[in-house]
Scaffold this active site. Structure first.
Site, PDB file in Angstrom:
ATOM      1  N   ASP A 102       0.840  -1.191   0.000  1.00  0.00           N
ATOM      2  CA  ASP A 102       0.000   0.000   0.000  1.00  0.00           C
ATOM      3  C   ASP A 102       0.880   1.248   0.000  1.00  0.00           C
ATOM      4  O   ASP A 102       2.018   1.216   0.496  1.00  0.00           O
ATOM      5  CB  ASP A 102      -0.863   0.063   1.267  1.00  0.00           C
ATOM      6  CG  ASP A 102      -1.880  -1.053   1.330  1.00  0.00           C
ATOM      7  OD1 ASP A 102      -2.199  -1.621   0.269  1.00  0.00           O
ATOM      8  OD2 ASP A 102      -2.345  -1.356   2.446  1.00  0.00           O
TER       9      ASP A 102
HETATM   10  N1  URA Z   1      -1.329  -5.859   3.928  1.00  0.00           N
HETATM   11  C1  URA Z   1      -1.806  -4.599   3.900  1.00  0.00           C
HETATM   12  O1  URA Z   1      -2.863  -4.325   4.458  1.00  0.00           O
HETATM   13  N2  URA Z   1      -1.090  -3.669   3.238  1.00  0.00           N
HETATM   14  C2  URA Z   1       0.077  -3.909   2.649  1.00  0.00           C
HETATM   15  O2  URA Z   1       0.673  -2.995   2.082  1.00  0.00           O
HETATM   16  C3  URA Z   1       0.572  -5.222   2.690  1.00  0.00           C
HETATM   17  C4  URA Z   1      -0.160  -6.186   3.330  1.00  0.00           C
END
Ligand code: URA
Length: 234
Positions: A102
């Site tokens: 993310d």
């Molecule tokens: N899980 C999440 O919620 N975000 C990420 O970036 C990676 C795994």
């Protein structure tokens, strides 16, 4: 080489997604639209394009681990014009990331120009563990840890079970280690939101046998032979 294999080896997408792209009539061979996935092509002579963009097999393979800082997108062109991880890595090759983090997540991400390798590492069949450091505000109860481990239920659907370990409680913040082997969208954040404890800081520290180690934020380096082997050993 078959057309779908050529496209996935060139990093266009996974083999299945390439089949779809071909079926949708987006691929041309020497200027002609082709919808036959298994068409044999001559990768040295034929001119292949996807939506008008010329596609070539990489001349040499590159495998990189990057410490993605918070505030970078994992797409090649971010529609909101934000910084991307490709602004951090200087390479002659057309690289892509294996999976994504993310925008607000930091930590280990792998980059390559080897489509076959990327598809293999990302494939759920290999159950490659991903380990995260999670920081939340306040304390966490044993009963909440048990819910996270079993798999939280969101809208009647159970997320996969996870390895969750309490690490520390300091200055009002709890640190935990979370290990998952699937990569559903926002999986770790959704787990903690489901128990009413939104994540303050999420950092990926390991993918299979590859650790983030002491790599500084924004820094990157080539994977070692051992790290490469550890990713594809199954
Ligand atoms: N899980 C999440 O919620 N975000 C990420 O970036 C990676 C795994």
């Amino acid at each position: 080489m078959r057309l779908n294999k050529f496209l996935s080896n060139s990093g266009v997408a996974s083999r299945r997604k390439c089949d779809q792209i071909i079926a949708e009539g987006k691929v041309t061979v020497n200027g002609k639209v082709v919808t036959e996935m298994g068409l044999q092509i001559n990768e040295k002579k034929d001119k292949i394009a996807v939506e008008g963009r010329a596609i070539a097999l990489p001349s040499s393979f590159v495998y990189i681990k990057l410490h993605k800082p918070k505030g970078y997108a994992c797409t090649a062109h971010d529609e909101k014009g934000r910084k991307t991880i490709f602004d951090l890595v200087k390479s002659e090759e057309r690289l892509f990331s294996i999976g994504r983090l993310d925008y607000d997540t930091e930590g280990l991400i792998l980059l390559t120009n080897d489509g076959d390798f990327a598809n293999r590492v990302a494939h759920p069949r290999y159950h490659l563990e991903k380990e995260y450091q999670v920081t939340i505000e306040g304390e966490i109860k044993e009963s909440e840890l048990a819910v996270l481990r079993k798999g939280v239920v969101i809208d009647g659907e159970r997320l996969p079970s996870a390895g969750v370990k309490f690490k520390s409680f300091d200055n009002g913040f709890t640190k935990l280690s979370v290990i998952i082997d699937e990569g559903q969208n926002h999986q770790v954040r959704r787990m903690f939101e489901a128990i009413g404890k939104p994540i303050k800081l999420l950092k990926r520290v390991r993918i299979g046998g590859v650790r983030l180690g002491g790599l500084a934020r924004g820094a990157y380096k080539d994977l070692t032979e051992d790290e490469l082997n550890a990713l594809v050993k199954n």
